[in-house]
Design a protein around this motif. Structure first.
Motif, PDB file in Angstrom:
ATOM      1  N   PHE A  54      -3.548  -7.100  -5.039  1.00 28.56           N
ATOM      2  CA  PHE A  54      -3.507  -8.277  -4.176  1.00 28.56           C
ATOM      3  C   PHE A  54      -2.652  -9.392  -4.767  1.00 28.56           C
ATOM      4  CE2 PHE A  54      -7.619  -6.210  -3.372  1.00 28.56           C
ATOM      5  CZ  PHE A  54      -7.351  -5.797  -2.078  1.00 28.56           C
ATOM      6  N   PRO A  74      -1.716  -2.381  -2.061  1.00 28.96           N
ATOM      7  CA  PRO A  74      -3.106  -1.961  -2.292  1.00 28.96           C
ATOM      8  C   PRO A  74      -3.451  -0.642  -1.612  1.00 28.96           C
ATOM      9  CG  PRO A  74      -3.041  -4.238  -1.559  1.00 28.96           C
ATOM     10  CD  PRO A  74      -1.641  -3.743  -1.522  1.00 28.96           C
ATOM     11  N   ASN A  80     -10.345   1.116  -5.351  1.00 24.85           N
ATOM     12  CA  ASN A  80     -11.024   0.384  -4.286  1.00 24.85           C
ATOM     13  C   ASN A  80     -11.821  -0.770  -4.869  1.00 24.85           C
ATOM     14  OD1 ASN A  80     -11.412   3.328  -2.324  1.00 24.85           O
ATOM     15  ND2 ASN A  80     -10.099   1.597  -1.928  1.00 24.85           N
ATOM     16  N   PHE A  83     -15.950  -6.438  -2.829  1.00 26.53           N
ATOM     17  CA  PHE A  83     -15.627  -7.855  -2.847  1.00 26.53           C
ATOM     18  C   PHE A  83     -16.877  -8.701  -3.093  1.00 26.53           C
ATOM     19  CE2 PHE A  83     -12.152  -5.901  -0.659  1.00 26.53           C
ATOM     20  CZ  PHE A  83     -11.052  -6.627  -1.082  1.00 26.53           C
ATOM     21  N   ALA A  87     -17.294  -8.553   2.276  1.00 25.85           N
ATOM     22  CA  ALA A  87     -16.229  -8.352   3.257  1.00 25.85           C
ATOM     23  C   ALA A  87     -16.448  -7.104   4.117  1.00 25.85           C
ATOM     24  CB  ALA A  87     -14.856  -8.289   2.561  1.00 25.85           C
ATOM     25  N   PHE A  89     -16.905  -5.208   7.698  1.00 29.49           N
ATOM     26  CA  PHE A  89     -16.306  -5.492   9.002  1.00 29.49           C
ATOM     27  C   PHE A  89     -17.416  -5.761  10.014  1.00 29.49           C
ATOM     28  CE2 PHE A  89     -13.294  -2.513   6.920  1.00 29.49           C
ATOM     29  CZ  PHE A  89     -12.330  -3.467   6.634  1.00 29.49           C
ATOM     30  N   HIS A  91     -17.452  -6.080  13.143  1.00 25.63           N
ATOM     31  CA  HIS A  91     -17.413  -5.418  14.447  1.00 25.63           C
ATOM     32  C   HIS A  91     -17.789  -3.940  14.352  1.00 25.63           C
ATOM     33  CE1 HIS A  91     -13.593  -4.844  12.481  1.00 25.63           C
ATOM     34  NE2 HIS A  91     -13.228  -3.932  13.353  1.00 25.63           N
ATOM     35  N   PHE A 100     -14.660   3.895   7.422  1.00 27.11           N
ATOM     36  CA  PHE A 100     -13.358   3.230   7.614  1.00 27.11           C
ATOM     37  C   PHE A 100     -12.208   3.861   6.818  1.00 27.11           C
ATOM     38  CE2 PHE A 100     -10.156  -0.002   7.195  1.00 27.11           C
ATOM     39  CZ  PHE A 100     -10.160  -0.670   8.405  1.00 27.11           C
ATOM     40  N   PRO A 101     -12.342   3.985   5.493  1.00 24.94           N
ATOM     41  CA  PRO A 101     -11.203   4.533   4.730  1.00 24.94           C
ATOM     42  C   PRO A 101     -10.921   5.997   5.054  1.00 24.94           C
ATOM     43  CG  PRO A 101     -13.082   4.107   3.287  1.00 24.94           C
ATOM     44  CD  PRO A 101     -13.434   3.556   4.619  1.00 24.94           C
TER      45      PRO A 101
ATOM     46  N   LYS B 195     -10.649 -12.201   3.545  1.00 23.15           N
ATOM     47  CA  LYS B 195     -11.151 -11.093   2.716  1.00 23.15           C
ATOM     48  C   LYS B 195     -11.238  -9.799   3.522  1.00 23.15           C
ATOM     49  CE  LYS B 195     -12.056 -12.870  -1.349  1.00 23.15           C
ATOM     50  NZ  LYS B 195     -10.954 -12.726  -2.260  1.00 23.15           N
ATOM     51  N   LEU B 196     -11.488  -9.920   4.829  1.00 21.54           N
ATOM     52  CA  LEU B 196     -11.580  -8.720   5.656  1.00 21.54           C
ATOM     53  C   LEU B 196     -10.234  -8.020   5.712  1.00 21.54           C
ATOM     54  CD1 LEU B 196     -13.776  -9.957   8.633  1.00 21.54           C
ATOM     55  CD2 LEU B 196     -14.453  -8.584   6.674  1.00 21.54           C
ATOM     56  N   GLU B 198      -7.925  -8.247   3.373  1.00 22.47           N
ATOM     57  CA  GLU B 198      -7.739  -7.651   2.047  1.00 22.47           C
ATOM     58  C   GLU B 198      -8.537  -6.366   1.923  1.00 22.47           C
ATOM     59  OE1 GLU B 198      -8.544 -10.315  -1.142  1.00 22.47           O
ATOM     60  OE2 GLU B 198      -6.658 -11.379  -0.903  1.00 22.47           O
ATOM     61  N   ALA B 199      -9.771  -6.395   2.446  1.00 20.62           N
ATOM     62  CA  ALA B 199     -10.618  -5.201   2.362  1.00 20.62           C
ATOM     63  C   ALA B 199      -9.958  -4.043   3.101  1.00 20.62           C
ATOM     64  CB  ALA B 199     -11.998  -5.498   2.943  1.00 20.62           C
ATOM     65  N   ALA B 200      -9.396  -4.318   4.270  1.00 21.87           N
ATOM     66  CA  ALA B 200      -8.765  -3.254   5.048  1.00 21.87           C
ATOM     67  C   ALA B 200      -7.568  -2.678   4.297  1.00 21.87           C
ATOM     68  CB  ALA B 200      -8.331  -3.792   6.408  1.00 21.87           C
ATOM     69  N   ARG B 201      -6.790  -3.557   3.669  1.00 24.14           N
ATOM     70  CA  ARG B 201      -5.633  -3.070   2.911  1.00 24.14           C
ATOM     71  C   ARG B 201      -6.101  -2.238   1.724  1.00 24.14           C
ATOM     72  NH1 ARG B 201      -0.982  -6.139   1.034  1.00 24.14           N
ATOM     73  NH2 ARG B 201      -2.318  -7.776   0.196  1.00 24.14           N
ATOM     74  N   ASP B 202      -7.190  -2.710   1.114  1.00 21.04           N
ATOM     75  CA  ASP B 202      -7.755  -2.014  -0.035  1.00 21.04           C
ATOM     76  C   ASP B 202      -8.236  -0.622   0.352  1.00 21.04           C
ATOM     77  OD1 ASP B 202      -8.751  -2.307  -2.851  1.00 21.04           O
ATOM     78  OD2 ASP B 202     -10.633  -1.818  -1.861  1.00 21.04           O
ATOM     79  N   LEU B 203      -8.751  -0.509   1.583  1.00 21.11           N
ATOM     80  CA  LEU B 203      -9.347   0.752   2.026  1.00 21.11           C
ATOM     81  C   LEU B 203      -8.332   1.653   2.710  1.00 21.11           C
ATOM     82  CD1 LEU B 203     -12.681  -0.765   3.278  1.00 21.11           C
ATOM     83  CD2 LEU B 203     -12.387   0.685   1.277  1.00 21.11           C
ATOM     84  N   VAL B 214      -8.648  -4.078  12.405  1.00 24.41           N
ATOM     85  CA  VAL B 214      -9.463  -5.230  12.010  1.00 24.41           C
ATOM     86  C   VAL B 214      -9.099  -6.489  12.798  1.00 24.41           C
ATOM     87  CG1 VAL B 214     -10.130  -6.729  10.107  1.00 24.41           C
ATOM     88  CG2 VAL B 214      -9.831  -4.290   9.712  1.00 24.41           C
TER      89      VAL B 214
END
Lengths: 374, 298
Positions: A54, A74, A80, A83, A87, A89, A91, A100-101, B195-196, B198-203, B214
């Motif tokens: 990041f 990233p 991984n 956070f 963080a 999601f 929704h 997700f991943p 952060k969401l 960032e989390a998505a990019r991280d994942l 997202v």
């Protein structure tokens, strides 16, 4: 052991200010639980974000299994992150958050189901699949965040003060659980915290940082018993830090007395910092004491008393299970293995005297620290 | 979530809560509810205020002759054609607004406070000017001998004929209603937790993945608000179509206006009523679809 990440001469500053990280060198090994420990603003989170991708360093190299990954985004790193505020999601429900991943990697549906269920049972959240993440408690959200970060089997898991928002009891449970998960999965954990107790209890390796520099890298036992300077000694646990002079090998003089110790290889009459942990001080009747002092305060902490003793103007903190009363005169005896000698550093004389000590003040400053992290 | 808050807040001081609500309820009653009832009442009555479906029927069945380009004439449903055209132009304008506003709102939401303020002011400035003046300004720009064509000829480019086409009407509507799309999108994106992303990019998400999985789903409530705020006024728009469409594109708003001016109040009310029902149904469907999406977690 195999090196998984090497950080070489990493320097990073924001907006041309004072560097947040100043020439950091660090090797991280496969399968270890490594903790970056330091007060807020010491650069530990920035270091974690560099590894996560990041941030990019101003100079220096980040090597991942032999490859330089400074500019790898990233999503292409096999790393991984859990956070600080999870963080998750909002929704998506628990299942979809964890999946997700895998969905991004186009994993077949049956495999996704199997892996998500495996992860959810690893973090003890079976049966919560359909629950909205906004309706979970802090501890449960934490578990979802861990499951989500682990489901794609990263080689390294980064954890950014993940337990900070939990209450004490839950935090203790999660510490044990995290350690267990790390052992089970065999994934390298890099854990960031400002809580020294947490760092000592969970880690294989502790990295103590302040002001963008690494002070000491070692096992929790090494860090606690052999701190390299007054900063580390003070930050990890409680310590009495006194000015002393090394008379010769195994002989140190402080507080007007000469003591036997286990340290050697200092110059003759070299000024040093002497560290004595509060629990290593023995209280004896006055006539048997190497040092004599007056008790100025006594605090009951459950397992032991914490007492402050004035010895010729220097206030010692001593932890003892024997009750002594305020204004009582007591003797102090220090065994050779209770004494740890450190070379003088820029941190000498800044820490280790309990003359202004008060529990209340300590708690206040801790609260402030947490606020800063927000 | 919001509901719960108001409810528990109301429990604390119920009396004073209703006391403050009172004046607004009265306002809503007299200036929103009562007029709506009157619209419906007029729509279903004749000049002597007897119940009739005549006006509703007229909307769906009235026909007229139009002369086609080859000179032959053709019979069409007068009002259905107008209504369809209104809907089409409104949907096109709304989509263009969305496509223009979405990236802009995102960039604004991620910018620093000063840049946000500047952008906001630039977006709001046209709204300070009267809508008639804005429309006339676009006329002078788009006319065959207008600013745009002068500009093109100056650079030896072929001129374009825009005024009097559907494109001109769409340009006018997009210009007028763009701010109503930007504002709700901006407000929802500014609230989104970085952060969401960032989390998505991280994942494992690249830029497009982050947007698709997202940012877009989380911004849907803003999209719905923006679409509502642009679609409704553009469906019922008038005047823009008269001026920029050179009078060739009668829209439903123009039709209602002309009937009203001609004192056919009952038929004007019937058209307004039908338009309202159609819009309500559209909004209802959209709401249901997005609720299912946004609250997918439940």
């Amino acid at each position: 052991m195999k090196k998984i990440i090497e950080l070489k001469n990493i320097t990073k500053s924001f907006d041309g200010e004072q560097p947040v990280l100043d020439n950091i060198d660090l090797d991280i090994y496969d399968n270890e639980f490594l903790t970056l420990l330091g007060p807020s603003g010491c650069g530990k989170t920035t270091l974690l974000r560099l590894i996560g991708g990041f941030e990019t360093p101003d100079s220096g190299d980040i090597i991942f299994l032999g490859d330089r990954i400074n500019d790898v985004p990233p999503y292409k790193r096999n790393v991984n992150t859990v956070f600080q505020k999870y963080a998750l999601f909002p929704h998506l429900n628990v299942f979809d958050n964890v999946a997700f991943p895998l969905r991004e990697k186009k994993v077949p549906k049956e495999e996704i189901e199997a892996k998500v269920h495996e992860m959810l049972s690893l973090v003890a959240l079976k049966g919560f699949e359909k629950r909205s993440v906004t309706r979970l408690s802090g501890g449960q959200q934490q578990r979802v965040a861990i499951a989500r970060a682990l489901v794609a089997h990263p080689q390294v898991l980064l954890l950014d003060e993940p337990l900070g928002a939990l209450d004490l009891k839950l935090r203790k449970d999660m510490q044990v659980e995290l350690k267990k998960i790390q052992k089970q999965t065999g994934i390298t954990f890099i854990f960031v915290t400002h809580d020294q107790e947490e760092a000592l209890s969970m880690s294989d390796t502790v990295v103590v940082m302040s002001e963008g520099k690494i002070h000491q890298i070692g096992t929790p036992v090494d860090i606690y018993n052999e701190p390299v300077n007054a900063f580390v000694a003070d930050f990890i646990g409680e310590s009495n830090i006194l000015d002393g002079v090394m008379l010769e090998d195994y002989k140190v003089r402080f507080s007007g007395q000469t003591f036997q110790c286990l340290d050697k290889e200092f110059m003759k009459n070299e000024p040093v910092d002497v560290v004595v942990r509060p629990e290593d001080v023995d209280i004896v009747p006055v006539e048997k004491g190497q040092l004599i002092g007056v008790v100025t305060s006594v605090t009951f902490l459950g397992v032991h008393y914490e007492i402050i003793v004035d010895v010729n103007g220097f206030k010692w903190m001593i932890q003892t299970t024997d009750f002594v009363d305020v204004d009582e005169r007591i003797g102090i005896v220090l065994e050779p293995d209770a004494i740890h000698i450190m070379k003088k550093s820029e941190y000498s004389n800044l820490y280790g005297d309990y003359s202004s000590f008060s529990n209340e003040l300590d708690e206040l400053s801790e609260l402030e620290e947490e606020d800063e992290d927000e | 979530m919001t509901n719960k808050k108001t409810r528990s807040g109301g429990r604390v001081a119920k009396t004073s809560y209703y006391a403050t609500l009172g004046p607004y309820s009265l306002w809503a009653m007299f200036f929103i509810l009562v007029p709506l009832v009157f619209v419906a009442y007029y729509a279903f009555t004749d000049n002597n205020f007897n119940f009739t479906l005549e006006h509703i029927q007229r909307f769906f069945t009235a026909t007229s002759q139009v002369i086609q380009e080859d000179g032959s004439s053709k019979e069409v449903y007068t009002y259905l054609v107008i209504f369809w055209r209104s809907l089409k132009l409104a949907v096109i304008s709304t989509l263009i607004c969305l496509v223009l506003a979405y990236p802009l709102a995102y960039i604004m939401a991620r910018a620093d406070a000063k840049t946000q303020k500047t952008f906001m002011t630039i977006i709001m400035i046209p709204m300070w000017m009267n809508f008639l003046i804005r429309t006339y300004a676009w006329m002078t720009i788009l006319q065959d001998t207008g600013i745009l064509n002068n500009f093109l000829t100056f650079f030896h480019l072929p001129g374009v004929h825009i005024i009097g086409t559907e494109a001109a009407v769409v340009i006018g509507m997009v210009y007028d209603y763009l701010p109503y799309m930007v504002l709700p999108l901006f407000s929802i994106m500014a609230k989104m937790d970085v952060k969401l992303i960032e989390a998505a990019r991280d994942l494992g998400c690249n830029g497009f993945g982050v947007l698709r999985r997202v940012i877009w789903p989380l911004s849907l409530p803003g999209v719905i608000n923006g679409v509502t705020m642009v679609l409704i006024p553009s469906v019922s728009t008038f005047y823009i179509s008269q001026k920029l469409g050179d009078g060739k594109f009668f829209l439903i708003g123009d039709a209602i206006e002309s009937q009203y001016v001609a004192n056919n109040l009952h038929f004007a009310a019937a058209m307004a009523f039908i338009l309202m029902v159609v819009l309500l149904v559209c909004m209802g469907i959209m709401q249901v679809l997005t609720n299912r999406h946004v609250e997918g977690g439940k």
